[in-house]
Enzyme design. Structure first.
Site, short mmCIF file in Angstrom:
data_model
loop_
_atom_site.label_atom_id
_atom_site.label_comp_id
_atom_site.label_asym_id
_atom_site.label_seq_id
_atom_site.Cartn_x
_atom_site.Cartn_y
_atom_site.Cartn_z
N ARG A 1 0.81 -1.23 0.00
CA ARG A 1 0.00 0.00 0.00
C ARG A 1 0.85 1.28 0.00
O ARG A 1 0.37 2.34 0.38
CB ARG A 1 -0.96 0.03 1.19
CG ARG A 1 -1.91 -1.15 1.21
CD ARG A 1 -3.08 -0.89 2.13
NE ARG A 1 -3.92 -2.07 2.17
CZ ARG A 1 -3.78 -3.06 3.08
NH1 ARG A 1 -2.85 -2.95 4.01
NH2 ARG A 1 -4.57 -4.08 3.05
N LYS B 1 2.07 11.57 -11.02
CA LYS B 1 1.28 10.69 -11.89
C LYS B 1 2.10 9.44 -12.17
O LYS B 1 3.23 9.53 -12.65
CB LYS B 1 0.94 11.39 -13.20
CG LYS B 1 -0.19 12.40 -13.08
CD LYS B 1 -0.62 12.89 -14.45
CE LYS B 1 -1.76 13.88 -14.34
NZ LYS B 1 -2.13 14.45 -15.65
N GLU C 1 8.26 19.93 -24.21
CA GLU C 1 7.58 20.12 -22.94
C GLU C 1 8.11 21.39 -22.25
O GLU C 1 7.38 22.06 -21.52
CB GLU C 1 7.77 18.90 -22.03
CG GLU C 1 7.23 17.60 -22.60
CD GLU C 1 5.69 17.47 -22.55
OE1 GLU C 1 5.02 18.42 -22.10
OE2 GLU C 1 5.17 16.42 -22.98
N GLU D 1 -5.71 17.27 -10.70
CA GLU D 1 -6.19 17.72 -12.01
C GLU D 1 -7.71 17.91 -12.05
O GLU D 1 -8.41 17.35 -12.90
CB GLU D 1 -5.75 16.74 -13.10
CG GLU D 1 -5.83 17.38 -14.48
CD GLU D 1 -5.13 16.57 -15.58
OE1 GLU D 1 -4.02 16.07 -15.36
OE2 GLU D 1 -5.72 16.48 -16.66
N HIS E 1 6.97 11.28 -28.04
CA HIS E 1 5.90 12.03 -27.38
C HIS E 1 6.05 13.56 -27.61
O HIS E 1 5.11 14.24 -28.00
CB HIS E 1 5.92 11.70 -25.89
CG HIS E 1 4.92 12.43 -25.07
ND1 HIS E 1 3.57 12.19 -25.19
CD2 HIS E 1 5.06 13.40 -24.14
CE1 HIS E 1 2.92 12.98 -24.35
NE2 HIS E 1 3.80 13.72 -23.70
P1 NAD Z 1 11.62 6.77 -22.11
O1 NAD Z 1 11.54 6.55 -20.68
O2 NAD Z 1 11.27 5.65 -23.01
O3 NAD Z 1 13.10 7.28 -22.44
C1 NAD Z 1 13.42 7.53 -23.77
C2 NAD Z 1 14.64 6.70 -24.22
O4 NAD Z 1 15.80 7.32 -23.69
C3 NAD Z 1 14.65 5.29 -23.68
O5 NAD Z 1 15.20 4.44 -24.64
C4 NAD Z 1 15.57 5.38 -22.47
O6 NAD Z 1 16.18 4.16 -22.14
C5 NAD Z 1 16.56 6.40 -22.95
N1 NAD Z 1 17.24 7.17 -21.92
C6 NAD Z 1 16.69 7.80 -20.84
N2 NAD Z 1 17.62 8.50 -20.21
C7 NAD Z 1 18.77 8.32 -20.88
C8 NAD Z 1 20.08 8.82 -20.72
N3 NAD Z 1 20.41 9.69 -19.78
N4 NAD Z 1 21.03 8.41 -21.59
C9 NAD Z 1 20.71 7.56 -22.61
N5 NAD Z 1 19.50 7.08 -22.84
C10 NAD Z 1 18.54 7.47 -21.97
O7 NAD Z 1 10.72 8.02 -22.58
P2 NAD Z 1 10.55 9.47 -21.96
O8 NAD Z 1 10.41 10.37 -23.10
O9 NAD Z 1 11.57 9.76 -20.93
O10 NAD Z 1 9.15 9.36 -21.22
C11 NAD Z 1 7.99 9.02 -21.93
C12 NAD Z 1 7.04 8.37 -20.96
O11 NAD Z 1 6.73 9.29 -19.92
C13 NAD Z 1 5.71 7.98 -21.58
O12 NAD Z 1 5.36 6.68 -21.16
C14 NAD Z 1 4.73 9.00 -21.04
O13 NAD Z 1 3.43 8.49 -20.90
C15 NAD Z 1 5.34 9.30 -19.70
N6 NAD Z 1 4.97 10.62 -19.15
C16 NAD Z 1 4.53 10.68 -17.89
C17 NAD Z 1 4.22 11.89 -17.31
C18 NAD Z 1 3.79 11.95 -15.88
O14 NAD Z 1 3.38 13.03 -15.43
N7 NAD Z 1 3.88 10.88 -15.14
C19 NAD Z 1 4.38 13.07 -18.06
C20 NAD Z 1 4.85 12.98 -19.35
C21 NAD Z 1 5.16 11.74 -19.90
N1 GLY Z 2 2.24 15.72 -17.62
C1 GLY Z 2 0.97 16.18 -17.21
C2 GLY Z 2 0.78 16.21 -15.74
O1 GLY Z 2 1.67 15.88 -14.99
O2 GLY Z 2 -0.27 16.55 -15.29
#
Ligand code: NAD
Ligand code: GLY
Length: 370
Positions: A133, A155, A197, A249, A277
């Site tokens: 939990r 999130k 972003e 939100e 993204h």
């Molecule tokens: P990701 O986690 O897939 O990372 C992108 C790529 O970069 C991957 O291949 C990863 O292994 C690589 N990588 C990461 N850091 C690295 C580094 N320092 N050196 C080399 N390679 C590295 O993608 P992302 O763009 O980081 O995140 C996208 C995800 O985040 C999606 O699933 C999206 O839904 C989520 N997201 C969540 C929120 C939230 O508020 N929780 C907000 C925006 C996006």
């Molecule tokens: N990335 C959108 C949020 O955190 O609300």
């Protein structure tokens, strides 16, 4: 190179705070934050074990630095590596992490550290929320997108075959460690995707930051440490304020979705991973801006500034050419839909966004068709 000076109050290292009463937490930003990890964790934890969830790519570059930082305070880590990529954000991988924690006899107070991009952060974050939990969660984001967005705000989620991020929880971390040195290994297209972003924060609520971004595009593209550090600081500062005002939100936090309704549609229609993204969000922001010029009085010259800035970062401005029906069907699945009505984040001016749900289908169709 034209470099506008970063405001002097922000050095290469900084600490912000997300104010959420008893659940408030710090965001540590700077080069070498991981070397301080043990000291930072000791502020809240006296045990000798910590769990790390990462992936093989990130672990190969950055696990050693984190391990060393924690080791300096006598904290040993046990590591789980999930597969790299969005496809790892699923129920099966989540279940494996929970099984590993159980087999390792993780205790309720033992911290779980998410070392990686947004995929690892969301997946490990949900595991931390569910394990017994809730166990303490530390976000250690390594992609620019995760550093400016997903690691802050609580999130957490995995994807379901019927929708992205559909299974999740709000679960705030106890600390966020943004070691900007990790960006040195991030591939260029991932870095640029994260810049979308960053632009978003300027567009929705921080006009001075938008101006600053325009003056610092080259330095940002060259990943100049002080400039990148300031962009991360200012993005997290904006996000922290929004989350503090509207954690779940119900209002203002929706503004963080500028460009996302259109962006998610692009990602879903093309298949996840086809566009990154941030790329989809950039084209989505252009479309949101175009719609804003029709319904919110957003000035055409400001729309051009938005497009110029995104283009200067090498981000796409044009959405793929889907049939209108595809747009409408996929946008209807957006999490912002309320009472069956689509809601859109639009711009009244740069630095000021609003949520509107009274957009007629004909106006929307015109904006989509260009
Ligand atoms: P990701 O986690 O897939 O990372 C992108 C790529 O970069 C991957 O291949 C990863 O292994 C690589 N990588 C990461 N850091 C690295 C580094 N320092 N050196 C080399 N390679 C590295 O993608 P992302 O763009 O980081 O995140 C996208 C995800 O985040 C999606 O699933 C999206 O839904 C989520 N997201 C969540 C929120 C939230 O508020 N929780 C907000 C925006 C996006
Ligand atoms: N990335 C959108 C949020 O955190 O609300």
């Amino acid at each position: 190179m034209q470099t506008e000076h970063t405001p002097s109050s922000v050095n290469s290292s900084s600490v912000l705070r997300v104010e959420l009463g008893m659940r408030s937490y710090p965001i540590h930003i700077g080069p070498g934050v991981f070397s301080e990890a043990g000291r930072l964790l000791r502020a809240a934890y006296s045990g000798r074990r910590a769990f790390v969830v990462s992936n093989p790519t990130v672990a190969s570059y950055h696990l050693a630095a984190l391990q060393q930082g924690l080791g300096a305070a006598g904290i040993a880590v046990e590591v789980w590596q999930a597969p790299d990529g969005e496809h790892a954000k699923n129920w099966e991988e989540l279940y494996k992490i929970l099984g590993w924690l159980l087999e390792s006899r993780a205790e309720r107070q033992t911290p779980l550290i998410a070392l990686g991009g947004g995929v690892v952060g969301d997946l490990a974050g949900l595991a931390a929320a569910l394990y017994q939990r809730g166990m303490p969660l530390i976000q250690a984001p390594t992609s620019l997108l995760a550093q400016v967005d997903s690691s802050v705000g609580g999130k957490t989620a995995v994807n379901h075959p019927l929708g992205k991020n559909m299974i999740g929880a709000f679960y705030q971390p106890q600390q966020v460690w943004i070691d900007t040195n990790t960006l040195s290994t991030l591939p260029s297209h991932e870095y640029i995707s994260g810049l979308a972003e960053v632009v978003k924060y300027g567009a929705i609520r921080d006009r001075a930051f938008f101006d600053w971004l325009e003056k610092n595009t080259e330095a940002l593209l060259a990943r100049e440490p002080t400039v990148v550090g300031y962009a991360i600081h200012q993005s997290c500062r904006n996000k922290a304020m929004i989350v503090a005002a509207d954690e779940r939100e119900t209002g203002e936090r929706a503004l963080l979705n500028l460009g996302h309704t259109f962006g998610h549609t692009i990602e879903a229609a093309l298949g996840y991973g086809e566009w990154l993204h941030g790329e989809a969000v950039a084209a989505g922001m252009v479309l949101a801006g175009r719609l804003s010029t029709r319904v919110c009085g957003f000035d055409e010259s400001e729309q051009q500034r938005l497009e110029r800035l995104l283009a200067a970062f090498g981000l796409p401005l044009t959405c793929p050419d889907f049939p209108l029906e595809t747009w409408m069907t996929l946008m209807g699945r957006d999490k912002k839909v309320a009472d069956g009505k689509m809601r859109f984040v639009l711009l009244e001016r740069l630095g000021h966004a609003v949520v509107r749900q009274d957009i007629g289908e004909d106006v929307l169709a015109q904006a989509i068709r260009g």
